[in-house]
Design a protein around this motif. Structure first.
Motif: not given
Length: 387
Positions: A162-184
């Motif tokens: 992939a070109e540049g930043a398009a090759g860095i795709v974060p995974p789908e977030a979910k709640a983890v530990g003390w953090m909500t899905r939005e915070q993750v």
């Protein structure tokens, strides 16, 4: 009793006795009677057998197959035989297709069989995202050619990265530990921004300090902050900005068209003490040309970075809310002069004499993402089997 009444009584009694006396049945009547009795007995036995079968069927668990725990069913075997023959036919077709693929493209086909990276395929367009660790390096036979100004990634797997930043795709977030899905989700975006600032941003590649990346690091992580304060001002062997950023000396080389190819993956999980732990493993490929005018020779430098971030609970630990904590990092730089501690990557062109110390150890494939990065003195600068 008068005599006439008595006489009538005697006559009526004798007639009734004669009428009700048993008579011997004929032979034909006896045969008919026996046949009817046998038919009745047969019908009774058949009804009794059907009754037992119905009760057994009612007791059998309906959620299980009819032959569950009962041994092979001959009728089921008769049904399966045609499907087995069809399965053998399909297997024959697949074998024929596999033989054809090996004949047309032996390098790619053999890499598929050993579970290599899909970068071996020669089809057009970018590769699918890397969602798990590859099992083998991409085949060298699948990428003929040499880099040119018009095709700087020719002859390498980076052609389909992939070109540049398009090759860095974060995974789908979910709640983890003390953090909500939005915070993750926010922390994953910060991890991507850190990588983009340090490895893709044109100003960083030209030697600038990656301010956006450093601004995401928790200021309370004093050791990291002081290390990079020195590294970007006065780099040396113990304070090297290349540990988190890719930088080139603009007086020596420039990235051709500011083009960078990226390949890797990001994962996350719950770490110790319910902290969010983010793991990033990415390879960056830089096509370079000499800064002096008129040069047409292209070289490629490959940098692979593995970095781990944590986001501890600020209510329990002395950390800054919404900031990243760097817990581990490692890197491997290919086709760059070793042990030149000036804070820049120095690509080696085929027409030039080597600068700096020679890379040591057995050659490694910089595009092999199936292997771990080794740690230790000198391990981050090794000979490359290709660029």
């Amino acid at each position: 009793m008068p005599d006439d009444v008595w006489d009538r009584f005697v006559e009526d009694s004798e007639a009734a006795i004669r009428a009700s006396a048993p008579k011997e049945p004929s032979a034909r009547a006896r045969m008919v009677t026996e046949r009817l009795r046998q038919q009745d007995a047969l019908a009774a036995r058949e009804a009794k057998r059907r009754g037992r079968a119905a009760k057994a069927a009612a007791r059998r668990p309906q959620a299980q197959p009819e032959v569950w725990r009962a041994g092979p069913d001959p009728f089921a075997e008769e049904v399966r035989r045609p499907r087995r023959r069809r399965g053998l036919g399909i297997l024959g077709v697949l074998v024929a297709v596999a033989v054809l693929l090996v004949a047309l493209n032996p390098g790619a086909a053999l890499s598929w069989f050993r579970g290599g990276d899909r970068a071996d395929s020669s089809g057009p367009g970018p590769l699918a995202l890397e969602t798990e660790r590859p099992t083998a390096p991409p085949s060298e036979q699948s990428f003929p050619g040499r880099p040119t100004v018009d095709a700087p990634f020719a002859g390498s797997p980076a052609e389909r990265y992939a070109e540049g930043a398009a090759g860095i795709v974060p995974p789908e977030a979910k709640a983890v530990g003390w953090m909500t899905r939005e915070q993750v989700a926010t922390s994953l975006k910060q991890a991507k921004a850190f990588l983009v600032s340090g490895n893709i941003d044109p100003s960083t590649l030209r030697g600038a300090r990656p301010e956006a990346a450093l601004a995401l690091v928790d200021p309370r992580q004093g050791g990291i902050q002081s290390l990079y304060d020195v590294a970007f001002k006065k780099p040396d062997k113990k304070h090297d900005p290349l540990w988190i950023a890719s930088r080139f000396d603009p007086s020596e080389v420039r990235v051709l068209g500011n083009a960078v190819r990226t390949r890797g993956r990001m994962t996350f999980e719950e770490g110790e003490h319910r902290a969010l732990a983010v793991h990033a493993d990415y390879t960056f490929v830089y096509p370079l040309i000499k800064a002096e005018g008129g040069s047409r020779e292209v070289a490629r430098t490959i940098v692979r970075r593995v970095i781990d971030f944590e986001v501890p609970d600020p209510t329990r630990y002395g950390v800054t809310k919404g900031m990243l904590y760097i817990s581990h990092y490692n890197q491997e730089m290919s086709n760059s002069a070793c042990y030149v501690d000036d804070g820049f990557l120095h690509p080696e062109f085929g027409s030039d004499a080597r600068t700096g110390a020679r890379a040591t150890g057995a050659p490694v494939d910089p595009y092999d993402r199936s292997r771990d990065l080794v740690s230790g003195p000198g391990e981050g600068c090794r000979r490359s089997s290709r660029t």
